[in-house]
Every structure is written in structure tokens, then in C-alpha cells.
Design a protein around this motif. Structure first.
Motif, short mmCIF file in Angstrom:
data_model
loop_
_atom_site.label_atom_id
_atom_site.label_comp_id
_atom_site.label_asym_id
_atom_site.label_seq_id
_atom_site.Cartn_x
_atom_site.Cartn_y
_atom_site.Cartn_z
N SER A 129 -6.60 -13.88 3.30
CA SER A 129 -7.41 -13.30 2.06
C SER A 129 -7.84 -11.92 2.33
O SER A 129 -8.67 -11.24 1.65
CB SER A 129 -9.08 -14.31 2.46
N ASP A 130 -7.88 -11.75 4.67
CA ASP A 130 -8.46 -10.33 4.63
C ASP A 130 -7.82 -9.53 4.27
O ASP A 130 -8.65 -8.18 3.86
CB ASP A 130 -9.14 -10.77 6.29
N GLY A 131 -6.82 -9.47 4.67
CA GLY A 131 -5.58 -8.50 3.75
C GLY A 131 -6.01 -7.93 2.38
O GLY A 131 -5.59 -7.15 2.46
N LEU A 132 -6.07 -9.51 1.79
CA LEU A 132 -5.70 -9.25 0.27
C LEU A 132 -6.89 -7.95 -0.04
O LEU A 132 -6.78 -7.63 -1.40
CB LEU A 132 -5.75 -10.46 -0.35
N TYR A 183 0.70 -1.26 -0.03
CA TYR A 183 -0.22 0.05 -0.04
C TYR A 183 0.91 1.31 0.04
O TYR A 183 0.88 2.25 -1.03
CB TYR A 183 -0.80 0.20 1.54
N GLY A 184 1.79 1.33 0.78
CA GLY A 184 3.03 2.88 0.89
C GLY A 184 3.44 2.25 -0.15
O GLY A 184 3.87 3.63 -0.96
N ARG A 224 -8.79 -0.69 -1.70
CA ARG A 224 -8.01 0.50 -1.01
C ARG A 224 -7.39 0.93 -2.07
O ARG A 224 -7.59 2.19 -2.35
CB ARG A 224 -6.89 0.38 0.35
N THR A 225 -6.74 -0.39 -3.11
CA THR A 225 -5.73 0.57 -4.23
C THR A 225 -6.77 0.13 -5.41
O THR A 225 -6.01 0.90 -6.94
CB THR A 225 -4.60 -0.34 -3.78
N GLY A 226 -7.88 -0.49 -5.51
CA GLY A 226 -8.33 -0.73 -6.43
C GLY A 226 -7.29 -1.43 -7.78
O GLY A 226 -7.64 -1.88 -8.53
#
Length: 547
Positions: free
Chosen positions: A217-220, A187-188, A226-228
Motif C-alpha cells: 500500500s505505501d509503495g503504491l 518510476y524509472g 510521484r507520477t500522478g
């Protein structure tokens, strides 16, 4: 409407850039895996890395230098090496300076601070090389360098997302999850990039995962929201698979130099030498030949040691102090990018006296010096080119004097053992030094003429001590030659009372098995068809926005 040739050029222009959230994220391995996976599908694919920094080079058929990793990727893609696949190679020669190789040829020295302007001048060279390859291949898979969001370097970045923007290419981001902080890194990286570069990113690849994928799964899902951008696959850790063709000595650290840290590619962590697992090496023999590799600070061309990693009769270990040589049957003094500086280091460690003592023992260990290591074993090194130090005494183990001179010798070689014409030898030379053995000294290799005009002129390489235990050669990759390597190890085993059980298949076969393993890894865990489709979203060559 354009000509048929122009239409073909438009079709044959797919490209995909693989960048990393950090250094050592696994970009090199992923590109190799994708090149072989696509080649297996019948895709005409070629690798590309605009700028590499490494002291591990390979030689192209026309005598040019490229990074070793790009040569391995070319092998994965089943294409011949070409200076265009690695147009800029930086070979560190000091803490803040590097020799610059452009399109295979030495092009001066640059310091870290002043390289920005040089990088800008190299932009058209890089883009022209890429577009030329794109016009000849259906897909080009590019490798980035370092981290993709090094915001302090974006203005001089030739190899990551600024190149993707200039060429109109999609990019995917590889993230090493084993070290922790993978989601923050992914993400960063996305968040730090300016919009013009962020728009080139089209997905994420999570690399080097250990455990149950469902736990991610949840993190992915959150990262995608967040990023699309989609997560295109989760690659498991490669475990004990032996990584061949490591780009630099940092990768070798994971095999031999256990006291050092770092890695040349996430997922490339095969464990200690002697237990390589899935690469197909047979089980260890009872009393293997103990090989000590001198751990030079600027060790170059570490893949010279790959064939020994695979041999079941070899126990490979590092040597950085004299005590490390105590039980060695063979000592290897490897190549170096800073010959005189590493010779100073040898002396500071006391390894100079230790090597001389080993050479003097009537039944002592054998010693093999490769390129710079060969030069160090000689009597004198006269260097006004690399170090500027002039005449420096060598170790005096072999009757050889070396003079450094331009131009650099860069060539592939083929020949045989001088003492046994039935034992073939192949390899390559990259050196400034010209070793000159004393009159009457025994050469190690007899070489074929490099050019038609050389026919009839005797060509020899290297030097062998009178008792046959100390050998020097200028040829890198010499141990890839199966008969030569196994004769050498077999002779040492016989002389030293060790066991010898040779590798059951050739080094070239091992390389193929390694690349096939990587291809299977990619096919199983990545959306390879989706990545191929993504590559074909690259703009046509003649429509590239440019720098």
C-alpha cells in the motif's frame, strides 16, 4: 455531419496499449487475459502486436504467418487469426539477423544494425493494419515489446509508446514485482520517457505478486503521488497454473529445460512438467511414458509439446547429452529455425550417434521428428536458402532427402493417419525444406487437398521406419489432435511396458480452460471496467496524429 458509417467507425475505435517496464513483465499474458475478459462481457475485441520477435509462428486461414502469441490472443478474443493482428514478425536466424515477415509474407532478411531504416519504412504498414482493425472492432488491445523506455531504440520503435503517440492511444505499464526493483522500474520508465511519450501512459499494473497485497500500500501510494498515475491492479503470481501456447522456447525452459534461465512472460512460471496443477490435469500415473525432448539451441514452435505437458501418462524432460536418452520411451526431435546449425549442435553433443543407436535397437525407444527434426532424421539436407551450406548429411535414420527452396510453405493441413483412417490429424506447416521420402517409403499421414484443384491427387506427409518406431512429419501442432496423440502414446506405452491413462478432456478444451482462468484472474484483480473506459479515450481512427 458525417455519414452513419463514419459515425460507426468513430464509435468502434477503442484501443489500449499494454507495455512493459522490462522484457518478460507479463504483457502477453495480460493482453490474453484482457481479451478474454472483454469477450466474456460481450465486447467485440481483437488483439494486436505491431512487431514481434519469435521463432514460434502460427498460420492464418489465408496462409500467412503471425506470432503464436497473437494467435493465442485471437483465440482469447474469440476472433479468427488475421495477418493484421501481427503485421511484422522477426524470426531470428542468427545472432544479429532475422527473417522479416510483413503482413504474413516473407520479406527478406535484416541485420540488427541496419534495421532502423527498415523499421521507419514499416511505420505506415503497422499503422494501417492497426487502424483497419480499429474500424472493424469495438476495442483493440495492443501488446508492446521489451521495455517501454529503451531510450536507445525509441527512434526505431514500432510497437511501444511511439505507436501509441502516432495512433492517439492510451497505454498502461505492466511491472513484474517478483524479480525485485518493481517500483524503481515503474518510476524509472515513467521518468526516462520524453514528455510526448510519457503523456500516453495512463496507469500501472503490478504483476506476479506473492503475498499480502496490503504490504504494498505505501509503495503504491508513493508511486501514484510521484507520477500522478493510478495503479490499476495488482495481479497475483499464477503459481502452478500451466501456461499453454508459450511464444518461444524460453517459456518452455520453465517446464522442461530447467538448466536454462529466463521466461517468456512474468507470471508464467508454472513449475516443473508433470505437476501442472490448476489446468485440470489428472494425477500422474505410476509408470508414465518418459518423453525426452532434444533441447535444440534454436528450438522453434515449442507449443507442439503443450499437449504432452497435459497428459497424465507423460513425463516430459529435456535431453542435451546422450545420457539424457538412456531411459526415454519416446524421443522428440523438435522444430528449429536454423536446421543445419542445430544439426551441427547435435553432432557436437554426440546426440547424432545416440539417436542412431536408439533407432537401431530392436526394442528401443520411439523417435518423432517434427519439421526440422524430421529433416535431420533423413539422409541428406540440401540447403542453399536458410544456411547456404548446400548438401549436408543427415542422421540417416529415415530414407528421406530434403531440399530447401522458395517459396516458403505456409499452410494449414487436415488429414488422418495413413495406417488408420479413423484417426484424424490437423496442424500447420511453416518450412523451406521439402522432404522427399524414397520410393516405397511408408508415409505417416494422408492429407486432404489444400485447394479444390488438388482433388484426386494423393497427398501424404512424413515417413515411418519399417518397424514403426521412427516417425517424421512436417506438420506442427500435430499432437493437438487428441485421438492421434493418445494412439501414439498408447502404442508406445504398450510396446515399452508403461502405464497409459489418457487425458480426460481434449486439448482444445484445455486451451479454453486456460484462457477462462486468465480472464478470471484479470476480472478479480484488475479494474476491467476502468480499463475498458480508458480504451475508449483513444482518438478516432481518422484523427490519429500519425508518425
Amino acid at each position: 455531419m458525417g455519414t452513419e458509417r463514419e459515425s460507426l467507425a468513430d464509435v468502434r475505435s477503442g484501443a489500449l496499449l499494454v507495455v512493459g517496464a522490462t522484457s518478460s513483465a507479463g504483457k502477453t499474458t495480460v493482453v490474453s487475459a484482457l481479451c478474454r475478459a472483454l469477450a466474456r462481457r460481450g465486447v467485440d475485441v481483437a488483439p494486436f502486436k505491431a512487431q514481434n520477435m519469435s521463432n514460434h509462428a502460427a498460420v492464418t486461414p489465408d496462409g500467412g504467418e503471425i506470432g503464436r502469441a497473437q494467435a493465442m490472443q485471437a483465440l482469447a478474443a474469440r476472433v479468427e487469426t488475421d495477418v493484421r493482428i501481427g503485421p511484422v514478425l522477426l524470426k531470428p536466424s542468427g545472432e544479429r539477423s532475422s527473417h522479416v515477415v510483413v503482413l504474413g509474407r516473407e520479406d527478406g532478411v535484416a541485420d540488427a544494425v541496419g534495421y532502423g531504416e527498415r523499421a521507419r519504412l514499416l511505420r505506415p504498414v503497422v499503422l494501417d493494419a492497426l487502424q483497419s482493425l480499429r474500424g472493424e472492432h469495438e476495442v483493440v488491445v495492443l501488446e508492446g515489446a521489451g521495455g517501454a523506455a529503451e531510450i536507445n531504440l525509441l527512434e526505431r520503435d514500432l510497437v511501444n509508446l511511439p505507436l501509441a503517440a502516432a495512433a492517439g492511444l492510451p497505454a498502461v505499464l505492466v511491472v513484474d514485482i517478483e524479480r525485485g526493483g518493481a517500483f524503481a522500474s515503474a518510476y524509472g520508465t515513467w521518468a526516462l520517457l520524453p514528455e510526448r511519450l510519457r503523456s500516453c501512459l495512463r496507469g500501472f499494473i503490478i504483476n506476479s505478486f506473492r503475498g499480502e497485497v496490503s504490504l504494498l500500500s505505501d509503495g503504491l501510494r508513493d508511486l501514484e503521488e510521484r507520477t500522478g498515475l493510478p495503479v490499476l491492479g495488482v495481479l497475483p503470481h499464477l503459481g502452478d497454473h500451466v501456461m499453454l501456447g508459450q511464444e518461444d522456447a524460453l517459456g518452455l525452459d520453465q517446464h522442461v529445460f530447467g538448466s536454462r534461465s529466463a521466461s517468456s512472460g512474468a507470471g508464467d512460471r508454472p513449475g516443473r512438467v508433470g505437476r501442472p496443477g490448476r489446468a485440470g490435469r489428472p494425477g500422474r500415473v505410476g509408470r508414465p511414458v518418459r518423453v525426452a525432448v532434444i533441447g535444440l539451441p534454436h528450438l522453434a514452435n515449442p507449443a507442439d509439446l503443450d499437449p504432452l505437458v497435459l497428459e497424465p501418462s507423460v513425463d516430459l524432460r529435456a535431453a542435451t547429452v546422450p545420457g539424457d536418452l538412456a531411459e526415454a520411451d519416446l524421443i522428440i526431435v523438435p522444430g528449429s529455425r536454423t536446421t543445419v546449425a542445430d544439426l551441427d549442435w547435435l553432432r557436437a553433443q554426440g546426440l547424432d550417434e545416440a539417436l542412431r543407436e536408439c533407432a537401431a535397437q530392436p526394442e528401443g525407444p520411439w523417435i518423432l521428428g517434427i519439421c526440422a527434426g524430421y529433416q535431420m532424421l533423413g539422409e541428406v539436407i540440401d540447403d542453399e536458402v536458410e544456411s547456404g551450406r548446400g548438401r549436408v548429411p543427415g542422421l540417416g535414420v529415415l530414407p528421406v532427402q530434403t531440399t530447401f527452396a522458395a517459396p516458403k510453405v505456409v499452410t494449414r493441413v487436415r488429414g488422418r493417419l495413413a495406417a488408420d483412417a479413423d484417426v484424424d490429424a490437423t496442424g500447420y506447416e511453416i518450412r523451406w525444406g521439402r522432404p522427399q521420402p524414397a520410393a516405397g517409403a511408408t508415409p505417416w499421414l494422408e492429407l486432404d487437398p489444400a485447394e479444390p484443384g488438388d482433388a484426386g491427387r494423393p497427398l501424404v506427409d512424413g515417413c515411418v521406419s519399417d518397424d514403426g518406431r521412427v516417425i517424421g512429419t512436417s506438420v506442427h501442432g500435430i499432437l493437438d489432435s487428441d485421438l492421434l496423440r493418445q494412439k501414439l502414446i498408447g502404442d508406445i506405452a504398450a510396446a515399452r511396458g508403461r502405464d497409459f491413462d489418457p487425458l480426460l478432456f481434449g486439448h482444445a478444451d484445455a486451451l479454453e480452460a486456460h484462457l477462462e482462468h486468465l480472464a478470471g484472474w484479470a476480472e478479480k484483480h484488475l479494474d476491467v471496467p476502468g480499463l475498458l473506459e480508458l480504451a475508449h479515450t483513444a482518438v478516432a481512427v481518422h484523427q490519429a496524429p500519425g508518425w
